[in-house]
Design a protein around this motif. Sequence first.
Motif, short mmCIF file in Angstrom:
data_model
loop_
_atom_site.label_atom_id
_atom_site.label_comp_id
_atom_site.label_asym_id
_atom_site.label_seq_id
_atom_site.Cartn_x
_atom_site.Cartn_y
_atom_site.Cartn_z
N VAL A 34 0.93 -1.27 0.05
CA VAL A 34 0.01 0.00 -0.10
C VAL A 34 0.92 1.32 0.01
CG1 VAL A 34 -1.91 1.23 1.20
CG2 VAL A 34 -1.96 -1.36 1.22
N ALA A 35 1.05 2.05 -0.98
CA ALA A 35 1.53 3.42 -1.19
C ALA A 35 0.67 4.30 -0.69
CB ALA A 35 2.01 3.43 -2.75
N ASP A 36 -0.66 4.47 -0.72
CA ASP A 36 -1.58 5.75 -0.48
C ASP A 36 -2.92 4.94 -0.18
OD1 ASP A 36 -1.85 8.14 0.28
OD2 ASP A 36 -1.94 9.25 -1.81
N GLN A 39 -9.70 8.22 1.90
CA GLN A 39 -10.91 7.80 2.60
C GLN A 39 -12.11 8.06 1.70
OE1 GLN A 39 -11.20 6.90 6.10
NE2 GLN A 39 -13.10 6.49 5.37
N LEU A 40 -13.02 7.11 1.75
CA LEU A 40 -14.31 7.01 0.92
C LEU A 40 -15.48 7.18 1.82
CD1 LEU A 40 -13.48 4.51 -1.89
CD2 LEU A 40 -13.08 7.03 -1.92
N ARG A 41 -16.71 7.28 1.32
CA ARG A 41 -17.93 7.19 2.17
C ARG A 41 -17.96 5.96 2.80
NH1 ARG A 41 -22.81 8.52 -1.60
NH2 ARG A 41 -22.17 6.77 -2.43
N ALA A 42 -18.97 5.88 3.77
CA ALA A 42 -19.39 4.75 4.63
C ALA A 42 -18.29 4.08 5.20
CB ALA A 42 -20.40 3.92 3.63
N GLY A 43 -17.06 4.74 5.40
CA GLY A 43 -16.06 3.87 6.13
C GLY A 43 -15.20 3.15 5.16
N ALA A 44 -15.42 3.17 3.56
CA ALA A 44 -14.60 2.50 2.88
C ALA A 44 -13.13 3.16 2.72
CB ALA A 44 -15.18 2.28 1.57
N LYS A 45 -12.10 2.64 2.11
CA LYS A 45 -10.97 3.44 1.79
C LYS A 45 -10.55 2.74 0.50
CE LYS A 45 -8.93 4.89 5.82
NZ LYS A 45 -8.23 4.20 7.22
N ARG A 46 -9.84 3.74 -0.29
CA ARG A 46 -9.31 3.22 -1.75
C ARG A 46 -7.97 3.14 -1.44
NH1 ARG A 46 -11.77 6.16 -5.83
NH2 ARG A 46 -13.22 4.39 -5.73
N LEU A 47 -7.45 1.80 -1.85
CA LEU A 47 -5.86 1.56 -1.49
C LEU A 47 -5.28 1.84 -2.74
CD1 LEU A 47 -6.02 -1.63 0.63
CD2 LEU A 47 -6.49 0.76 1.29
N LEU A 48 -4.00 2.44 -2.87
CA LEU A 48 -3.30 2.76 -4.10
C LEU A 48 -2.01 1.99 -3.73
CD1 LEU A 48 -4.18 6.65 -4.35
CD2 LEU A 48 -5.22 4.64 -5.64
N PHE A 49 -1.63 0.84 -4.65
CA PHE A 49 -0.56 0.13 -4.40
C PHE A 49 0.60 0.74 -5.18
CE2 PHE A 49 -4.10 -2.84 -3.71
CZ PHE A 49 -3.62 -3.14 -2.51
N GLU A 50 1.82 0.29 -4.78
CA GLU A 50 3.14 0.95 -5.54
C GLU A 50 3.09 0.49 -6.80
OE1 GLU A 50 6.42 -0.52 -3.15
OE2 GLU A 50 6.31 1.07 -1.59
N SER A 51 2.48 -0.69 -7.03
CA SER A 51 2.67 -1.20 -8.67
C SER A 51 1.41 -0.59 -9.47
CB SER A 51 2.16 -2.61 -8.51
OG SER A 51 1.09 -3.14 -7.82
#
Length: 72
Positions: A34-36, A39-51
């Motif tokens: 996980v690089a970054d 925060q999204l709605r309803a407690g979700a998160k978008r994970l941005l990977f190094e690749s």
Amino acid sequence: MRPPSGALATNIEITSDSVQRGDVIQIGGQPCRVADLVQLRAGAKRLLFESGEVLTLHAQSRLIAIRMTRKW
């Protein structure tokens, strides 16, 4: 992926609340760091990977990750 010198790799269960930059998650047999985080709605998160891959982790999702911790 090898832990850096002086670090221990620990398997942990993560959720959208506990995921951190640097966590390594296996996706399709490939380790993705996980690089970054966004925060999204309803407690979700978008994970941005190094690749360059992206994964949305919903509030109810649970995954196993590898987290590097420092030896004291």
